[in-house]
Design an enzyme around this catalytic site. Structure first.
Site, short mmCIF file in Angstrom:
data_model
loop_
_atom_site.label_atom_id
_atom_site.label_comp_id
_atom_site.label_asym_id
_atom_site.label_seq_id
_atom_site.Cartn_x
_atom_site.Cartn_y
_atom_site.Cartn_z
N LYS A 229 0.85 -1.20 0.00
CA LYS A 229 0.00 0.00 0.00
C LYS A 229 0.88 1.25 0.00
O LYS A 229 1.91 1.28 0.68
CB LYS A 229 -0.90 -0.03 1.24
CG LYS A 229 -1.94 1.06 1.32
CD LYS A 229 -2.79 0.89 2.59
CE LYS A 229 -3.89 1.92 2.71
NZ LYS A 229 -4.73 1.72 3.90
N SER B 29 -9.66 1.38 3.24
CA SER B 29 -8.88 2.22 2.35
C SER B 29 -7.86 1.45 1.52
O SER B 29 -7.41 1.97 0.50
CB SER B 29 -8.17 3.30 3.17
OG SER B 29 -7.21 2.71 4.04
N SER C 178 -9.55 -0.95 7.30
CA SER C 178 -9.03 -0.64 5.97
C SER C 178 -8.44 -1.82 5.20
O SER C 178 -8.18 -1.71 4.01
CB SER C 178 -7.98 0.47 6.06
OG SER C 178 -8.63 1.70 6.20
#
Lengths: 391, 261
Positions: free
Chosen positions: A23, A98, A122
């Site tokens: 990420k 997310s 997330s």
């Protein structure tokens, strides 16, 4: 190499093949680290996160950095102007956030392993919407050194994989004490332990009731199929977990974002998206001297209340079980107000408040989440592997 | 006149407060790492033990009541020499002391910011994250002589304890019950005495407003601070990246450890 990133998984990508996607709010030397924000488009970190370093030592190669909600603020995965993340199962729908890009990359088979960050869901939310396995470790199990601060007392580095075995591999590799993240000082090694047999499970009526009827049906079907005995208990205060969590997130996030004023880091703050600006403003407001007691301190006290409540509960039960998300993945653009988006997190926030590990397994379009007490990661992972086999 | 000090003492340590970078002199921006340059994602390491030990010694010598454990706080403000735009500063680990007939309000540890040169606009972060001990006194000093006595004795004490003699003395001056003026950028005892004398004369002539001024050692005068340095609200928050509850300064057997419980 040509790679078919059809659903906006990556923000930056190398030419060499690799197994690991990271990420883009986790620093890896050699890659930009943008947090999916135009503000940080040019930020090149001079170091690599401890968790990534550990996986690299095991022989994994980082293939690219994945898209996410800007600075990890969001549950749809689409709050970013640097990529256009879409759900691989239905492009009209959001991938969940997310850590959207990390979920997409695994679902599309672009990588075998992906890591993301999980502050209040997330990793587990996109894992559910993209129908893979998402794991949030105990707070303090894996070093966060190199993970950009969002809400420091809830942030964790988690995994997105096709199955529980791959999650076990990554979590085992990343766990351990790190002098550069002092919250890891009590980290416990992951070891094979007895699985689901004999474990006592509990579910909260109020979380089940907040789910779509279709999700509830699937959840009941799954527990029957796996022959689980689940005590359903009342926990009306669980609804307060959302404001408790978000108050703390806003205050800590505003502090974390303080450095991005363009002096050393970041470009013009005008480039920030609406959700990020909203959180900075709210967080600054509630941590000011005259407002602190009314908002921030109250939230800190409420967190303490939840922690005590859960500690008592885990004397009686091993795991909490619930549908990870209350509804199927929303359509792109369907959610227009923050309150609706925050309320989607009811099932994923309570593990953050009590610092425990939590895993989401895919089941017929929805997610089954198991949550254990802090540092019960081994028991949770091996129980989840049993449950995966039974589903 | 009423004078009080905020004395910043740089304890002698090999490395910085929250990282392993050395504290010795070097070319600009060479003694730096992701932590002391505030790189996104970096976290503070355990506070420097030598600095904590020096702080306890000093607190005891100043007859302070010791607090067993303290939290490290984020103090938010914007300044060119502060990469994070917040400074890590501890709660007081010693309070209510007295030294040389001057009340000691409190002593805490904090990190030094970098060095900003307003003329060139350049920042050197070699100093960023270096340990500091801050001793705050009551405004008990009412004459230049008393100020000199106090500072000389304090300096001798530091030498005796082997802590370091590098002091910066932010000096608060007020006269006739008027507003308190804070004077910064004072690096010597004679500087502090000159600044006090200048401020007493100036305030008598011009009157005083609550403000921060900078001492200029060449002209021996004070000037209003170039940048606004007084912030209404620092939004203090416990540093969540350091585990609760904090640096344990248990000094029973003279040892200082960082507790992670």
């Amino acid at each position: 190499m040509t790679l078919k990133d059809r659903h906006g998984a990556f923000i930056s990508l190398t030419d060499t093949p690799g197994e690991l996607a990271v990420k883009d709010n986790i620093c890896v030397q050699g890659f930009m680290c943008t947090a999916s924000s135009k503000l940080l488009e040019n930020y090149e970190p001079p170091y690599t996160a401890t968790a990534v370093q550990k996986l690299q030592k095991q022989g994994l190669t980082v293939m690219g950095k994945t898209s996410c909600d800007e600075f990890a603020c969001g549950s749809t995965g689409t709050h970013t102007s640097l990529a256009n993340p879409r759900n691989p199962l239905d492009e009209k729908r959001v991938p969940g956030g997310s850590s959207s890009g990390s979920a997409i990359a695994v679902k599309d088979g672009l990588v075998r392993y992906a890591i993301g960050s999980d502050t209040g869901g997330s990793v587990r939310c996109p894992a559910t919407f993209c129908q893979i396995v998402g794991y949030r470790p105990s707070y303090g199990q894996i070093s966060r050194y190199g993970l950009m601060d969002m809400c420091m007392s809830f942030d964790t580095i988690g995994t997105l994989t096709r199955n529980v075995d791959d999650a076990i591999y990554l979590i085992t590799g990343m766990s351990g004490k790190d002098d550069k993240d002092l919250t890891t000082m009590n980290s416990v090694d992951v070891k094979e332990t007895p699985g689901l047999a004999g474990k006592r499970l509990v579910a909260f009526r109020q979380i089940l009731e907040s789910c779509d009827p279709g999700i509830r049906e699937k959840f009941n079907e799954a527990t029957e199929k796996a022959k689980l005995h689940v005590d359903v208990i009342d926990f009306p205060e669980i609804h307060k977990s959302i404001p408790t969590y978000y108050m703390i997130v806003f205050a800590e996030f505003a502090s974390a974002m303080q450095r991005f004023d363009g002096k050393f880091f970041g470009k013009n703050r005008e480039l920030l998206g609406q959700e990020v600006k909203r959180r900075i403003l709210l967080g600054t407001f509630i941590s000011q001297k005259e407002n602190k007691d009314k908002w921030y301190t109250q939230a800190i006290n409420a967190r303490k209340w939840f922690q005590q409540k859960f500690e008592a509960m885990f004397a009686k039960y091993d795991f909490v079980i619930n549908p990870t998300m209350p509804s199927p993945a929303p359509l792109v653009g369907e959610i227009t107000d923050p309150i609706t988006e925050y309320s989607m997190d009811l099932g994923t926030i309570f593990p953050s408040l009590m610092m425990g590990p939590s895993i989401s397994l895919p089941y017929q379009g929805m997610g089954i989440q198991l949550t254990g007490k802090r540092f019960s990661d081994s028991a949770l992972l091996y129980s989840a592997r049993d449950l995966e086999g039974a589903l | 006149m009423k004078v009080g000090f905020e004395l910043h003492v740089t304890p002698l340590t090999e490395s910085k407060m929250y990282c392993d970078c050395p504290t010795k002199n070097a070319q600009p921006n060479l003694q730096v790492c992701p932590i002391c340059t505030g790189q996104p994602g970096s976290k503070p390491m355990a506070p420097n033990e030598t600095a904590l030990r020096a702080g306890i010694k000093l607190a005891k010598a100043l007859n302070c009541t010791l607090n067993e454990s303290v939290s490290v706080m984020r103090k938010h403000y914007f300044y060119p020499d502060l990469p994070n735009n917040y400074q890590l500063t501890s709660e007081p680990f010693g309070e209510n002391g007295s030294f040389n007939n001057v009340g000691i309000t409190e002593i805490h540890f904090e990190e030094d910011p970098g060095q900003y040169d307003p003329k060139s606009g350049l920042v050197d972060l070699n100093r960023s994250g270096s340990p500091l001990l801050e001793v705050v006194t009551e405004p008990d000093i009412d004459s230049i002589e008393k100020a000199r006595d106090f500072l000389e004795e304090f300096s001798a004490l530091l030498g005796f304890l082997g802590i370091s003699q590098k002091i910066k003395a932010d000096t608060n001056v007020s006269i006739n019950g008027g507003a308190r003026v804070e004077v910064k950028n004072i690096g010597s005892i004679s500087g502090a005495l000159n600044a006090i004398q200048y401020e007493v004369n100036r305030q008598a002539k011009e009157g005083a407003v609550l403000e921060t001024r900078h001492y200029d050692k060449d002209t021996m005068t004070t000037k209003p601070a170039r940048l606004k340095e007084t912030v209404a609200d620092y939004r203090y928050m416990r540093e969540p990246n350091l585990p609760r509850p904090r640096a344990s300064l248990q000094a029973k057997n003279g040892s200082t450890t960082y507790s992670t419980t």
